[in-house]
Write a protein that holds these residues in place. Sequence first.
Motif, short mmCIF file in Angstrom:
data_model
loop_
_atom_site.label_atom_id
_atom_site.label_comp_id
_atom_site.label_asym_id
_atom_site.label_seq_id
_atom_site.Cartn_x
_atom_site.Cartn_y
_atom_site.Cartn_z
N VAL A 113 12.55 -3.37 10.95
CA VAL A 113 13.53 -3.01 9.92
C VAL A 113 13.23 -3.73 8.61
O VAL A 113 13.20 -3.13 7.54
CB VAL A 113 14.96 -3.34 10.42
CG1 VAL A 113 15.97 -3.21 9.30
CG2 VAL A 113 15.34 -2.44 11.59
N LEU A 114 12.96 -5.04 8.73
CA LEU A 114 12.63 -5.84 7.53
C LEU A 114 11.27 -5.44 6.96
O LEU A 114 11.08 -5.43 5.75
CB LEU A 114 12.59 -7.32 7.87
CG LEU A 114 13.80 -8.18 7.58
CD1 LEU A 114 13.45 -9.65 7.81
CD2 LEU A 114 14.29 -7.99 6.15
N ALA A 115 10.32 -5.13 7.85
CA ALA A 115 8.99 -4.72 7.38
C ALA A 115 9.13 -3.42 6.58
O ALA A 115 8.49 -3.25 5.53
CB ALA A 115 8.04 -4.53 8.55
N LEU A 116 9.99 -2.53 7.05
CA LEU A 116 10.20 -1.25 6.36
C LEU A 116 10.85 -1.49 4.99
O LEU A 116 10.50 -0.82 4.01
CB LEU A 116 11.07 -0.33 7.23
CG LEU A 116 11.36 1.07 6.70
CD1 LEU A 116 10.10 1.81 6.29
CD2 LEU A 116 12.12 1.88 7.76
N GLU A 117 11.76 -2.45 4.93
CA GLU A 117 12.38 -2.79 3.64
C GLU A 117 11.33 -3.29 2.66
O GLU A 117 11.31 -2.89 1.49
CB GLU A 117 13.42 -3.89 3.86
CG GLU A 117 14.85 -3.44 3.61
CD GLU A 117 15.80 -4.62 3.69
OE1 GLU A 117 16.22 -4.91 4.81
OE2 GLU A 117 16.08 -5.25 2.65
N ALA A 118 10.44 -4.18 3.15
CA ALA A 118 9.38 -4.71 2.29
C ALA A 118 8.43 -3.58 1.87
O ALA A 118 8.01 -3.50 0.71
CB ALA A 118 8.61 -5.81 3.02
N TRP A 119 8.12 -2.71 2.81
CA TRP A 119 7.25 -1.55 2.54
C TRP A 119 7.84 -0.68 1.43
O TRP A 119 7.15 -0.29 0.49
CB TRP A 119 7.10 -0.75 3.84
CG TRP A 119 6.47 0.60 3.71
CD1 TRP A 119 7.11 1.80 3.60
CD2 TRP A 119 5.07 0.90 3.69
NE1 TRP A 119 6.21 2.82 3.53
CE2 TRP A 119 4.96 2.31 3.57
CE3 TRP A 119 3.91 0.13 3.75
CZ2 TRP A 119 3.72 2.95 3.52
CZ3 TRP A 119 2.67 0.78 3.70
CH2 TRP A 119 2.59 2.17 3.59
N ASN A 120 9.14 -0.40 1.53
CA ASN A 120 9.80 0.41 0.51
C ASN A 120 9.77 -0.29 -0.84
O ASN A 120 9.54 0.34 -1.87
CB ASN A 120 11.25 0.72 0.92
CG ASN A 120 11.30 1.73 2.07
OD1 ASN A 120 10.37 2.53 2.24
ND2 ASN A 120 12.34 1.67 2.87
N ALA A 121 9.98 -1.62 -0.83
CA ALA A 121 9.96 -2.37 -2.08
C ALA A 121 8.56 -2.38 -2.70
O ALA A 121 8.40 -2.41 -3.91
CB ALA A 121 10.43 -3.80 -1.84
N MET A 122 7.54 -2.35 -1.85
CA MET A 122 6.16 -2.33 -2.35
C MET A 122 5.81 -0.98 -2.98
O MET A 122 4.87 -0.88 -3.74
CB MET A 122 5.19 -2.61 -1.19
CG MET A 122 5.11 -4.07 -0.79
SD MET A 122 4.38 -4.31 0.86
CE MET A 122 2.78 -3.61 0.65
N GLN A 123 6.57 0.03 -2.61
CA GLN A 123 6.30 1.41 -3.06
C GLN A 123 4.88 1.85 -2.70
O GLN A 123 4.19 2.52 -3.49
CB GLN A 123 6.55 1.55 -4.57
CG GLN A 123 8.01 1.28 -4.91
CD GLN A 123 8.28 1.32 -6.40
OE1 GLN A 123 7.51 0.79 -7.21
NE2 GLN A 123 9.36 1.97 -6.78
N ALA A 124 4.46 1.41 -1.53
CA ALA A 124 3.15 1.85 -1.04
C ALA A 124 3.32 3.28 -0.52
O ALA A 124 4.40 3.65 -0.09
CB ALA A 124 2.69 0.93 0.08
N ARG A 125 2.28 4.05 -0.56
CA ARG A 125 2.44 5.45 -0.17
C ARG A 125 1.94 5.75 1.24
O ARG A 125 2.57 6.46 1.99
CB ARG A 125 1.74 6.36 -1.18
CG ARG A 125 2.60 6.63 -2.41
CD ARG A 125 1.99 7.74 -3.26
NE ARG A 125 0.67 7.37 -3.76
CZ ARG A 125 0.49 6.68 -4.89
NH1 ARG A 125 1.52 6.31 -5.62
NH2 ARG A 125 -0.72 6.38 -5.30
N MET A 126 0.80 5.20 1.56
CA MET A 126 0.20 5.56 2.86
C MET A 126 -0.24 4.33 3.62
O MET A 126 -0.69 3.36 3.03
CB MET A 126 -1.06 6.40 2.61
CG MET A 126 -0.82 7.89 2.62
SD MET A 126 -2.37 8.72 2.28
CE MET A 126 -3.28 8.37 3.77
#
Lengths: 404, 156
Positions: free
Chosen positions: A32-45
């Motif tokens: 869940v936290l990794a996904l939050e960080a991922w979203n904040a990074m705005q990485a695409r793939m």
Amino acid sequence: MTTLSERILGAPEGSYVDCQVDRAYVHDGTGVLALEAWNAMQARMLARNDRCYVLFDHIVPANNSVTAGLQAELRRFAREQGLPFTDVGEGVCHQVMGEGIALPGEVVVGADSHTCTLGAFGAFATGVGATDMAAIWADGGTWFRVPESIGVFLSGSLAGPAEAKDLALTYVSRLSMDGATYKALEFVGDGVSSLSMDSRMTLSNLAVETGAKAGLFYADKETCAYLREFGHSAGLQVPGECRYERTLDIDMADVVPVVAVPPRVDTVRPVEDVAGIPLDQVFLGTCTNGRYADLERFARVVRGKKVRVRTLVAPASRRVLSRAAGTGVLSWLVAAGCTILPPGCGPCLGAHQGVLGEGEVCLSTANRNFRNRMGVGGEIYLASPATAAASALSGAIAVPGVQG
Amino acid sequence: MKVEGPAVCLGADIDTDLVIAGRYLRTKDRSVWATHVFEDLDPALAPRLSGAIVIAGKNFGCGSSREQAAIALREAGVRCVIAPSFARIFFRNAINTGLPVMECACPCTEGERVAADPASGTIEVGGRVYLARPLSPRMLEILSAGGLVEYWRRKQ
């Protein structure tokens, strides 16, 4: 020659390396936290989506609507990104990865401290936090400092009622809770060949309780035979002369049944010193001791008898559960009065399925007995499945093998 | 990156369960973690952390990999954590979430004035000067970006 960590990470101890990660995984907690960080990074793939696993185990099935909502979001992400995914009831992430996924020589990174369990297969396996994992999703790799290694030399073989868990608690007490901080443990010596893969996973699992980054075994015939059952033909890893920062010698024949008394994993006493302490709960399971051989040993002790304390059993994976159902082990446990939980972490982290009340005492086969971990005011003694079985029958901590 | 504040002195081997208990992890509301930080160690600690520098004993942050431990400390207003040694996952998590951590043994008295500079490694506690083990250049870059998310975005 080099240590196994140096060999896998491809650089001498003390150096910093950037390396590809062969397998990366999160569970429903850290994901869940990794996904939050991922979203904040705005990485695409994701760089390598087929190598990034999402494995639900911590609070499964969800205990309330907040958890359920967070899990639904992570489930959706896994589906959208095409990640290998296991849902409720498939098992503890480290066990699932240990059932033919993690392989010798690989770099395996999990967003969970007990990722070191997979060192049993000759992989460099270590835990990271959630944000590190998000960056691994994006980049396919991460940085490491190549650790110095401590050689744990095992000789002889386990005897009597002593088990791998007793050996594990013994080495943890000798190294202490921070005796291997930033280092890797390498389990070597003539005694290793007598240890099953299940036992090796128990030993690697507790490496982090000494602060270690990893706990490695060299892949040998036993490893290859185990992996062959999953369709892999792995090569041997032959240990050579190498420099250990420190060595620890353990003659396994000297190991006796022990418990770690609360609230420290490294405060270890022979079971007989604490025998008779009344228990409110016994818990068999987790990434430390929820494998088939653990359930079977426990079941053989309680078969045809009745447990005298609430006894919870969480198989480490569906594969374990299914095998126990097939061999009769499951029915022995049920008939003896044990409560079977779904494959997963169960009450180990104090979130559900067996939280302790104020003043309650639990004997658990898990790996942590920190203050309040399984519930505020509860106390946890850590022990082997054999000690857990003897204690479940007695209702108090009991020495294994002498139970009538 | 220099930080200053009063010392909050803690013991050794403080695990991440004690920093933030498992029962508070499942939320996206980070203020929950700040409110309950150190609750099982000492419920009176959380309100004293704003602007403080935590000076702990060895092996701080051992146990669970939960990143919420580092986030909770930062959200509660902790400016830096100093300890003779850290558990490695917590150490990485702190850097990645922008919480300065420094490896150094610094005897301290509760409330003493502390000034610390993660870049140079110097720490001043009540007028005494200590030198921390240096952070790697990459760790310093991540820290000065405010954490790994921002560091990663800047690199794109």
